[in-house]
Design a protein around this motif. Structure first.
Motif, mmCIF file in Angstrom:
data_model
loop_
_atom_site.group_PDB
_atom_site.id
_atom_site.type_symbol
_atom_site.label_atom_id
_atom_site.label_comp_id
_atom_site.label_asym_id
_atom_site.label_seq_id
_atom_site.Cartn_x
_atom_site.Cartn_y
_atom_site.Cartn_z
ATOM 1 N N LEU A 12 122.842 -66.401 -61.870
ATOM 2 C CA LEU A 12 122.758 -66.217 -60.422
ATOM 3 C C LEU A 12 122.415 -64.765 -60.125
ATOM 4 O O LEU A 12 123.118 -63.858 -60.570
ATOM 5 C CB LEU A 12 124.096 -66.580 -59.770
ATOM 6 C CG LEU A 12 124.225 -66.267 -58.276
ATOM 7 C CD1 LEU A 12 123.271 -67.137 -57.460
ATOM 8 C CD2 LEU A 12 125.659 -66.458 -57.800
ATOM 9 N N THR A 14 122.247 -62.194 -57.173
ATOM 10 C CA THR A 14 122.682 -61.993 -55.788
ATOM 11 C C THR A 14 121.961 -60.832 -55.115
ATOM 12 O O THR A 14 122.332 -60.448 -54.016
ATOM 13 C CB THR A 14 124.193 -61.726 -55.734
ATOM 14 O OG1 THR A 14 124.464 -60.438 -56.314
ATOM 15 C CG2 THR A 14 124.982 -62.797 -56.462
ATOM 16 N N TRP A 98 130.862 -57.037 -55.672
ATOM 17 C CA TRP A 98 131.023 -58.277 -54.916
ATOM 18 C C TRP A 98 131.243 -58.001 -53.434
ATOM 19 O O TRP A 98 131.023 -58.867 -52.589
ATOM 20 C CB TRP A 98 132.178 -59.099 -55.488
ATOM 21 C CG TRP A 98 131.762 -59.878 -56.684
ATOM 22 C CD1 TRP A 98 131.973 -59.557 -58.000
ATOM 23 C CD2 TRP A 98 131.029 -61.100 -56.704
ATOM 24 N NE1 TRP A 98 131.417 -60.499 -58.822
ATOM 25 C CE2 TRP A 98 130.824 -61.465 -58.049
ATOM 26 C CE3 TRP A 98 130.512 -61.923 -55.703
ATOM 27 C CZ2 TRP A 98 130.142 -62.615 -58.424
ATOM 28 C CZ3 TRP A 98 129.826 -63.075 -56.070
ATOM 29 C CH2 TRP A 98 129.647 -63.418 -57.414
ATOM 30 N N THR A 101 128.090 -58.616 -51.487
ATOM 31 C CA THR A 101 127.472 -59.931 -51.572
ATOM 32 C C THR A 101 127.644 -60.685 -50.259
ATOM 33 O O THR A 101 128.738 -60.718 -49.696
ATOM 34 C CB THR A 101 128.116 -60.741 -52.720
ATOM 35 O OG1 THR A 101 127.968 -60.015 -53.945
ATOM 36 C CG2 THR A 101 127.450 -62.099 -52.866
ATOM 37 N N LEU A 106 125.427 -67.164 -49.741
ATOM 38 C CA LEU A 106 125.552 -67.670 -51.107
ATOM 39 C C LEU A 106 126.156 -69.072 -51.109
ATOM 40 O O LEU A 106 125.682 -69.969 -51.814
ATOM 41 C CB LEU A 106 126.425 -66.717 -51.922
ATOM 42 C CG LEU A 106 126.740 -67.122 -53.363
ATOM 43 C CD1 LEU A 106 125.465 -67.261 -54.174
ATOM 44 C CD2 LEU A 106 127.671 -66.099 -54.009
#
Length: 347
Positions: A12, A14, A98, A101, A106
């Motif tokens: 993944l 991001t 994070w 993000t 997501l």
């Protein structure tokens, strides 16, 4: 590479980072490892621990209950699951990245890509990941308690509180006087990686549970070679490796997914104590927090380990009603019964 893990893997991106993703469809072999299987984590472990008690008259009602829960989990397809940032380790780490993000976008993307799978994050605790856990909760992710872990805060370096505990000081003295030589993973040969696999198996699979990840020598060698696993081994005067610890780290956390030692040797040698001390010293040296996972609760507490409940955050709002109900029931029961028991019994 990991004998009891059956899953598909993806990457993944991001935009701020790239992380591994595990994808299970709920049709994998029974007792798939808990790093990808919630069914194993919540019913498989219970059934195995009940067998270890060897007291059938006492445990049969609990066994019936655990088997019933297992059938319910199977019917609800709780193993049909996509796990984000899943490194297939006992503890996944989340970097400060994070925070950048867009979790809403997501989640929407993952719902479209996997309309029949639950979507989850493992290994969150409120010391290291409170903000992330709260943001996921705000998006509708269910909080599923998993276990009680122990953290050693080494951010103050040599002055960190755990360094002042009596047991920690005794262990530090034991390590200084030890006849063993500490060697790095880069110094190990192929035969010694096979020995390290054996030592890990002695502790995690034979002493603890066969449901723990069955890491191979090749997996450990690749991790050391590629730089995401840092091994330290204890070599005796004859040249034999008798203990090993392996660290998985990021910029703020040290974890130890690999620990093993020769359990046939006398306990007075203190191999586990020495490996623990190596990990504590590493955390203090880096000025980071050591996440020393679960288990050996009394041992960790007397050395300054701080208990924290660990959670998985699972998104199921897009799934059929019956499957959502089982997830919500599991969350409620673990919060109301499981967490108080973990805290009361100091597990």
């Amino acid at each position: 590479m990991i004998g009891n893990v059956k899953t598909r893997m993806a990457l993944l991106d991001t935009a701020s980072q790239q992380v591994p993703v595990s994808i299970t469809d709920g049709i994998e072999p029974e007792r798939n490892c808990y790093v990808v299987s919630m069914r194993t984590a919540y019913s498989g472990y219970a059934l195995e621990e009940l067998k270890r008690l060897h007291r059938p008259l006492l445990t049969w009602p609990l066994k019936v209950l655990a088997k019933g829960a297992d059938r319910l989990f199977q019917a609800a397809k709780i193993d049909k699951l996509v796990l984000i940032n899943n490194w297939l380790l006992s503890t996944n780490l989340y970097s400060p990245g994070w925070d950048n993000t867009d979790l809403g976008a997501l989640t929407d993307m993952l719902r479209r890509e996997f309309p029949d799978h639950g979507i989850g994050f493992r290994s969150l605790n409120d010391f290291s990941n409170q903000g992330l856990r709260e943001r996921l909760g705000g998006l509708g992710f269910l909080s599923i308690p998993s276990r009680q872990i122990y953290l050693f805060d080494g951010q103050a370096g040599p002055q960190s509180p755990f360094t002042r505990h009596h047991s920690t000081r005794i262990d530090a003295s034991l390590l200084r006087r030890s006849p063993y030589t500490v060697v790095t993973g880069a110094e190990l040969n192929a035969a010694e990686f096979e020995r390290i696999e054996h030592l890990y198996n002695l502790l995690y699979l034979k002493k603890y549970s066969s449901l723990n990840p069955q890491y191979s020598a090749h997996w450990m060698e690749c991790g050391q070679r590629d730089g995401w696993l840092e091994l330290r081994a204890l070599r005796n005067v004859q040249g034999r490796i008798d203990g090993v610890v392996g660290w998985f780290t990021n910029s703020v956390i040290v974890s130890a997914p690999v620990v093993g030692y020769d359990t046939s040797l006398p306990q007075k040698i203190g191999l586990y104590r020495q490996l623990t001390q190596l990990s504590l010293q590493e955390a203090a040296k880096r000025q980071q927090v050591l996440n020393f996972s679960a288990g050996a609760a009394d041992f960790k507490r007397v050395r300054g380990g701080q208990p924290r409940i660990e959670y998985s955050l699972i998104y199921v709002d897009h799934l059929p009603w019956g499957r959502r109900f089982v997830w919500k029931l599991l969350s409620m029961l673990l919060h109301r019964i499981g967490v108080p028991l973990m805290r009361k019994l100091k597990l």
